[in-house]
Motif scaffolding. Structure first.
Motif, PDB file in Angstrom:
ATOM      1  N   LEU A 189      -0.686 -11.375   5.376  1.00 31.80           N
ATOM      2  CA  LEU A 189      -0.493 -12.181   4.166  1.00 31.80           C
ATOM      3  C   LEU A 189       0.227 -13.492   4.495  1.00 31.80           C
ATOM      4  CD1 LEU A 189       0.210  -9.440   1.525  1.00 31.80           C
ATOM      5  CD2 LEU A 189      -1.854 -10.729   1.938  1.00 31.80           C
ATOM      6  N   ILE A 190       1.236 -13.402   5.366  1.00 29.15           N
ATOM      7  CA  ILE A 190       1.945 -14.637   5.726  1.00 29.15           C
ATOM      8  C   ILE A 190       1.006 -15.572   6.478  1.00 29.15           C
ATOM      9  CG2 ILE A 190       3.794 -15.559   7.172  1.00 29.15           C
ATOM     10  CD1 ILE A 190       5.416 -13.084   6.381  1.00 29.15           C
ATOM     11  N   THR A 191       0.197 -14.993   7.400  1.00 32.91           N
ATOM     12  CA  THR A 191      -0.740 -15.831   8.148  1.00 32.91           C
ATOM     13  C   THR A 191      -1.714 -16.521   7.209  1.00 32.91           C
ATOM     14  OG1 THR A 191      -0.601 -14.110   9.796  1.00 32.91           O
ATOM     15  CG2 THR A 191      -2.189 -15.848  10.193  1.00 32.91           C
ATOM     16  N   VAL A 232       2.734  -1.657   7.412  1.00 37.95           N
ATOM     17  CA  VAL A 232       3.563  -2.636   6.693  1.00 37.95           C
ATOM     18  C   VAL A 232       3.635  -3.936   7.494  1.00 37.95           C
ATOM     19  CG1 VAL A 232       5.898  -3.139   5.938  1.00 37.95           C
ATOM     20  CG2 VAL A 232       4.883  -0.923   5.443  1.00 37.95           C
ATOM     21  N   ILE A 233       3.844  -3.808   8.817  1.00 37.72           N
ATOM     22  CA  ILE A 233       3.956  -5.020   9.641  1.00 37.72           C
ATOM     23  C   ILE A 233       2.654  -5.809   9.597  1.00 37.72           C
ATOM     24  CG2 ILE A 233       4.192  -5.854  12.013  1.00 37.72           C
ATOM     25  CD1 ILE A 233       6.133  -3.558  12.489  1.00 37.72           C
ATOM     26  N   LEU A 263       0.245  -5.740   7.369  1.00 42.54           N
ATOM     27  CA  LEU A 263      -0.018  -6.273   6.037  1.00 42.54           C
ATOM     28  C   LEU A 263       0.796  -7.534   5.786  1.00 42.54           C
ATOM     29  CD1 LEU A 263      -1.917  -5.104   3.988  1.00 42.54           C
ATOM     30  CD2 LEU A 263       0.008  -4.083   2.817  1.00 42.54           C
ATOM     31  N   THR A 264       2.096  -7.457   6.089  1.00 38.71           N
ATOM     32  CA  THR A 264       2.944  -8.637   5.884  1.00 38.71           C
ATOM     33  C   THR A 264       2.462  -9.770   6.770  1.00 38.71           C
ATOM     34  OG1 THR A 264       4.578  -6.913   6.152  1.00 38.71           O
ATOM     35  CG2 THR A 264       5.349  -8.998   5.300  1.00 38.71           C
ATOM     36  N   GLY A 265       2.182  -9.430   8.028  1.00 43.64           N
ATOM     37  CA  GLY A 265       1.744 -10.468   8.959  1.00 43.64           C
ATOM     38  C   GLY A 265       0.491 -11.152   8.463  1.00 43.64           C
TER      39      GLY A 265
END
Lengths: 169, 102, 341
Positions: C20-22, C13-14, C16-18
């Motif tokens: 996408l935000i990047t 999860v971390i 994936l979120t990282g």
């Protein structure tokens, strides 16, 4: 238990996509199903502890060979698709024959297993956790000459393909 | 549920092989026929890896690498032939590939 | 149970979120860097200095009409962007973001999986992404996308050979296919592989530019010739997926370059003892900083260099990079054998 579930899922997917490959009307769809089929076969290799082969399967088959197929399908832009064989009955007869052959083969396997249980072959190189090193060691020692021959085969095939596909040399 | 034995893999392999055979026999599009041959090669590979796992001997996996090599060579040359044929006859129907010269 | 399921899930999860935000902010960074190079300001309206611009872009793409061409192959047309994006994201599974850290006294390695075939896994995953591009171009049933797709796939396959060959020379030096082992090998050698394999690094970088369809090799989407290449017919969210995949791929190749050549999560000069005070920085910060420096190089090159012609591109790939990479492998192997005696 987990292994059984994994095996049956993979087997069902492999066979299902295999059937789709040969039944799909559109050749591009056929190629796509072939890729998915190869990916599931790679999964089966992981299940059997052959990680290196699984990755090679994806790189060479899915990433290389099937892309070639896709290219040719797109270059061969068909105006009239090749129709099924004229003799419609031939397909049915053939299916029955093939199924019978498979049935005979499976019966033979099962019978053989009960008649003479395997004696057990001493492992030449016991498989450890490092699958890559193992395959590499065999490939570059015991199977060095076949390996070199395979590379020659690939070279010849490459030259042949270029000669065949090029319009005028 | 019975444990998964090499027999399971052999049955799977035989079934996949026969799917390939049926594809070769019933389809007339030579590209699909070549793909069916790839399916058959994969069926063989499954057997080799299954037995490599049974005997705990990596030699089976080495054979699979050779099979993949041959498959790559076959695909390259086969597709080259298809392209050359298509350029002359505008078809990929295998029934029309019966002439030695045209 | 916690070790097997919960911790990997949290990590996924971390990451994936990282990622996408990047990706979202990489788009903004690209526009800003381009603007600065051209003495402009770039996006300034949404938020202070345009920092909320990515959110506005995403909202816009979400609410736009999603058009499917009439004669398109609908299923394949829908699947193609997904086939491109998924490999770009799952490649992050084997990238080591940092050294082992202890959280609540529990040692947690900062990577999702340490495969013994990690590097090959990245090659394999990258080769699947090609299908999305070819199928996207084909299923649009339109001329420009098909041409763009054929160009893109030919380019990707050609340069993938060169890139994979540079991996071989790195593997020869490190002696392992596992990404974690490659980083630890650089620690043990006391030197980044960028200094051991400078030629491999340059070939890898050129190949990475071509594989991610970046300028100066952005022929598949050359606006002047092909409208937009393989994604001409895509709009709305599906176009966004292609866009996302392109930038995610850039991050993947930069992260791989960092891991293979710039010491991954190691601090600079890992063997120099008096620089120990640098160890107070968490290892993953080094990784992120290095990756962003490589990414910045991508943006810089886009703003600087003109586009190649297609025949020049193919000549560079097959007649220069691949022979050089093979020669590099032979020299590396010879030196390694000579040193081991």
């Amino acid at each position: 238990m987990g292994q059984a579930i994994a095996f049956y899922t993979l087997a069902a997917c492999i066979l299902g996509f295999g059937v789709l490959v040969i039944t799909a009307k559109n050749t591009v769809h056929s190629v796509m199903f072939l890729v998915v089929n190869f990916l599931f076969v790679a999964g089966l290799y992981v299940l059997l502890g052959a990680q290196f082969l699984a990755v090679i399967q994806v790189v060479v088959y899915a990433g290389g060979i099937v892309v070639l197929y896709l290219f040719v399908v797109m270059l061969v832009n068909l105006k009239r698709p090749p129709e099924a064989h004229q003799d419609r009955r031939r397909r049915g007869r053939l299916g029955v024959t093939c199924s019978l052959v498979v049935l005979a083969e499976l019966v033979a396997i099962a019978a053989y297993k009960y008649v003479s249980p395997a004696a057990g072959l001493p492992p030449a190189l016991p498989m450890g956790p490092d699958n890559v090193a193992q395959v590499g060691m065999l490939l570059y020692t015991d199977y060095l000459i076949p390996f070199e021959l395979a590379s020659m085969l690939l070279l010849v095939a490459m030259v042949g393909a270029i000669v065949l596909a090029k319009r005028d040399l | 549920m019975t444990p998964i034995t090499p027999v399971h893999y052999m049955v799977l392999s035989a079934a996949l092989f026969i799917i390939g055979v049926i594809g070769v026999m019933t389809r007339r599009n030579i590209i699909v026929i070549l793909m069916s041959i790839e399916l058959m090669l994969n069926a063989v590979n499954i057997n080799l890896v299954a037995f490599s796992n049974l005997w705990q001997n990596a030699a089976g996996q080495v054979f699979v690498i050779f099979v993949i090599c041959v498959a790559a060579a076959e695909a390259a040359v086969g597709l080259g032939i298809i392209l050359a044929f298509y350029r002359n006859k505008e078809t990929v129907n295998i029934d029309e590939m019966s002439l030695m010269r045209w | 149970m916690i070790d097997l399921l919960v911790i990997p899930l949290i990590k996924i999860v971390i990451v994936l979120t990282g990622v996408l935000i990047t990706v979202m902010y990489l788009v903004l960074l690209e526009r800003k860097v381009q603007a600065w190079v051209q003495v402009r300001l770039g996006p300034m309206r949404v938020g202070p200095h345009g920092v909320l611009q990515p959110i506005a872009d995403v909202l816009k793409l979400f609410v736009k009409e999603d058009i499917t061409p009439v004669r398109a192959d609908k299923v394949v047309f829908t699947l193609a962007p997904i086939i491109v994006l998924v490999p770009a994201i799952i490649a992050f599974a084997v990238i080591p973001f940092g050294d082992q850290v202890s959280i609540f006294g529990k040692p947690v390695p900062l990577h999702i999986a340490d495969l013994n075939v990690g590097l090959l896994y990245i090659v394999a995953v990258a080769s699947i992404g090609i299908y999305g591009i070819i199928l996207g171009g084909w299923s649009s049933n339109s001329k420009y996308p098909l041409l763009g797709a054929l160009r893109a796939s030919a380019q990707l396959i050609s340069y993938e050979v060169a890139v994979t060959l540079t991996f071989v020379s790195v593997i020869l030096v490190s002696g392992s296919l596992s990404m974690v082992d490659i980083v630890t090998a650089q620690k043990a050698n006391g030197v980044w592989f960028a200094f051991v394999q400078p030629l491999a690094l340059s070939i890898y970088f050129v190949g990475a530019l071509a594989e991610t369809n970046r300028s100066p090799f952005d022929l598949p989407e050359a606006e002047q010739e092909l409208v937009a290449g393989f994604h001409t017919e895509y709009s709305g969210m599906r176009f966004a997926l292609f866009f996302l995949a392109e930038y995610a791929n850039m991050i993947v190749v930069s992260a791989v370059a960092t891991t293979l050549f710039f010491g991954g999560w190691l601090r600079p000069f890992p063997s120099v003892a008096f620089l120990h005070f640098l160890d107070f920085v968490p290892t993953w910060i080094w990784f992120v900083v290095k990756t962003f420096l490589v990414l910045y190089l991508f943006l810089w090159i886009r703003a600087t260099l003109p586009r190649y012609r297609y025949d020049q591109l193919m000549r560079l790939g097959w007649k220069v990079l691949i022979p050089l990479a093979i020669a590099n492998i032979i020299v590396t192997a010879a030196v390694k054998v000579a040193l081991s005696d």
